[in-house]
Design an enzyme around this catalytic site. Structure first.
Site, short mmCIF file in Angstrom:
data_model
loop_
_atom_site.label_atom_id
_atom_site.label_comp_id
_atom_site.label_asym_id
_atom_site.label_seq_id
_atom_site.Cartn_x
_atom_site.Cartn_y
_atom_site.Cartn_z
N ASN A 1 32.02 3.04 -22.79
CA ASN A 1 31.92 1.62 -22.45
C ASN A 1 33.13 0.92 -23.04
O ASN A 1 33.21 0.72 -24.25
CB ASN A 1 30.61 1.05 -23.04
CG ASN A 1 30.51 -0.46 -22.85
OD1 ASN A 1 31.30 -1.07 -22.12
ND2 ASN A 1 29.53 -1.06 -23.49
N TRP A 2 34.09 0.59 -22.17
CA TRP A 2 35.36 0.03 -22.67
C TRP A 2 35.24 -1.46 -22.98
O TRP A 2 36.17 -2.05 -23.51
CB TRP A 2 36.47 0.27 -21.65
CG TRP A 2 36.77 1.72 -21.39
CD1 TRP A 2 36.25 2.82 -22.03
CD2 TRP A 2 37.68 2.25 -20.40
NE1 TRP A 2 36.77 3.98 -21.50
CE2 TRP A 2 37.64 3.66 -20.51
CE3 TRP A 2 38.51 1.67 -19.43
CZ2 TRP A 2 38.42 4.48 -19.69
CZ3 TRP A 2 39.29 2.49 -18.61
CH2 TRP A 2 39.24 3.88 -18.74
N LYS A 3 34.13 -2.06 -22.59
CA LYS A 3 33.88 -3.50 -22.85
C LYS A 3 35.07 -4.33 -22.34
O LYS A 3 35.69 -3.99 -21.36
CB LYS A 3 33.60 -3.72 -24.34
CG LYS A 3 32.52 -2.77 -24.87
CD LYS A 3 31.99 -3.16 -26.22
CE LYS A 3 31.01 -2.11 -26.70
NZ LYS A 3 30.34 -2.46 -27.93
N HIS B 1 22.82 -4.02 -21.74
CA HIS B 1 23.52 -3.78 -23.01
C HIS B 1 23.15 -4.87 -24.00
O HIS B 1 22.97 -6.03 -23.62
CB HIS B 1 25.04 -3.74 -22.79
CG HIS B 1 25.77 -3.22 -23.99
ND1 HIS B 1 26.06 -4.02 -25.08
CD2 HIS B 1 26.23 -1.98 -24.30
CE1 HIS B 1 26.68 -3.28 -26.00
NE2 HIS B 1 26.80 -2.05 -25.54
N GLU C 1 24.82 -6.51 -26.02
CA GLU C 1 25.72 -7.68 -26.01
C GLU C 1 25.36 -8.63 -24.87
O GLU C 1 25.44 -9.85 -25.01
CB GLU C 1 27.18 -7.21 -25.94
CG GLU C 1 27.63 -6.61 -27.26
CD GLU C 1 28.68 -5.52 -27.17
OE1 GLU C 1 29.36 -5.41 -26.12
OE2 GLU C 1 28.82 -4.75 -28.15
N GLU D 1 20.17 2.49 -27.90
CA GLU D 1 21.25 1.98 -28.74
C GLU D 1 20.68 1.02 -29.79
O GLU D 1 20.46 -0.16 -29.49
CB GLU D 1 22.27 1.22 -27.89
CG GLU D 1 22.95 2.06 -26.83
CD GLU D 1 24.33 1.51 -26.50
OE1 GLU D 1 25.30 2.26 -26.65
OE2 GLU D 1 24.44 0.33 -26.12
N GLY E 1 29.07 -0.63 -33.03
CA GLY E 1 30.32 -1.19 -33.53
C GLY E 1 30.34 -1.41 -35.04
O GLY E 1 31.23 -2.08 -35.56
N SER F 1 28.05 3.84 -32.67
CA SER F 1 29.03 4.47 -33.56
C SER F 1 29.09 5.99 -33.41
O SER F 1 29.22 6.72 -34.40
CB SER F 1 28.77 4.06 -35.02
OG SER F 1 28.91 2.66 -35.17
C1 PEP Z 1 28.19 0.33 -27.29
O1 PEP Z 1 28.64 -0.79 -27.30
O2 PEP Z 1 27.47 0.71 -26.33
C2 PEP Z 1 28.48 1.22 -28.41
C3 PEP Z 1 27.71 2.24 -28.60
O3 PEP Z 1 29.56 0.88 -29.21
P1 PEP Z 1 30.13 1.73 -30.47
O4 PEP Z 1 30.24 3.17 -30.03
O5 PEP Z 1 31.47 1.12 -30.74
O6 PEP Z 1 29.15 1.55 -31.58
#
Ligand code: PEP
Length: 256
Positions: free
Chosen positions: A10-12, A96, A98, A168, A174, A214
């Site tokens: 997921n490049w956001k 997600h 976010e 998640e 993050g 992470s």
């Molecule tokens: C995400 O945003 O879906 C995610 C898992 O981010 P990260 O790997 O940076 O924790």
């Protein structure tokens, strides 16, 4: 049943189109040879089309990071499953954390998006997970179950078996704090148990549940060793083709 692993990046809102094209080339060069794993990248919306073209000769899937549930209409700034299917997206990330916390995404809307994506032949990657406060209050399973039930409410067993779930924990996204493999497995097992109550055994066995939060080259193997962890949704570590490839190649005996 052995479920085929699926690793998605997921490049956001992180890369320009030029940067995204360069990363897509790096992912293709490093990851396309790992035939035992489904690999998906999730660029920003305006980069979807050029990146899909760049990856056309590879097995790598391309995910949008969000969508609306309607086919078309007066929804300024939104993208529909029809539009995403036309350019060749294969997957769409929905729900997600976010989107839920910053943009008011509701459980009910995630369910409508999942329904619409299946109507247009796209695979939803449905994110669910608890916040730190919810975990500390002991409500992790209640939260995840509520999100799951709403996300799959409008799907039949066949559609469910093609849906990808991503557990998640919000506190791990993050932050560098990964859930331990055992913590993740406990929730994944509870998700699969809930699926068994809601759908037939066949769909329950087939659904792939990714872990996200992470994920790095150094922790992927221990996570993937858990019986109900079938892949990963990767944020930060997916922005570098080398680290993403080391995650995708978790089965290989490489130095990490
Ligand atoms: C995400 O945003 O879906 C995610 C898992 O981010 P990260 O790997 O940076 O924790």
């Amino acid at each position: 049943m052995t479920r085929r692993p699926i690793i998605a990046g997921n490049w956001k809102m992180n890369l320009t189109v030029t940067e995204g094209l360069a990363l897509a080339r790096g992912v293709r060069d490093r990851c396309a040879r790992f035939r035992g794993v489904d690999v998906v990248v999730g660029p920003a919306a305006m980069a979807l089309h050029p990146i899909i073209e760049r990856l056309a000769d590879s097995p790598i899937g391309v995910a949008a990071q969000n969508c609306h549930w309607a086919d078309k209409g007066a929804f300024t700034g939104e993208l529909s499953p029809v539009q995403l299917a036309e350019v060749g997206c294969t997957h769409v990330i929905i729900g997600h954390s976010e989107r839920r916390t910053l943009f008011g995404e509701t459980d009910e809307n995630v369910g409508k998006k999942a329904r619409s994506l299946h109507d247009h032949g796209l695979i939803p990657i449905v994110c669910i997970g608890e916040t730190l406060a919810e975990r500390e209050a002991g409500t992790t399973l209640a939260v995840v179950t509520r999100q799951l039930d709403a996300a799959i409410a409008l799907l039949d067993g066949d559609e469910l078996s093609r849906t990808v779930l991503a557990y998640e924990p919000v506190w791990a996204i993050g932050t560098g704090k990964t859930a331990t493999p055992e913590q993740a497995q406990d929730v994944h097992a509870a998700i699969r148990a809930r699926l068994a109550e809601k759908a037939g055994a066949e769909a329950t066995e087939a659904v792939r549940i990714q872990y996200g939060g992470s994920v790095k080259p150094t922790n992927i193997r221990a996570l993937m060793a858990q019986p109900d962890i079938d892949g990963a949704l990767v944020g930060g570590a997916s922005l570098d083709s080398d680290s993403f490839a080391r995650i995708v190649s978790f089965e290989e005996d490489v130095d990490r």
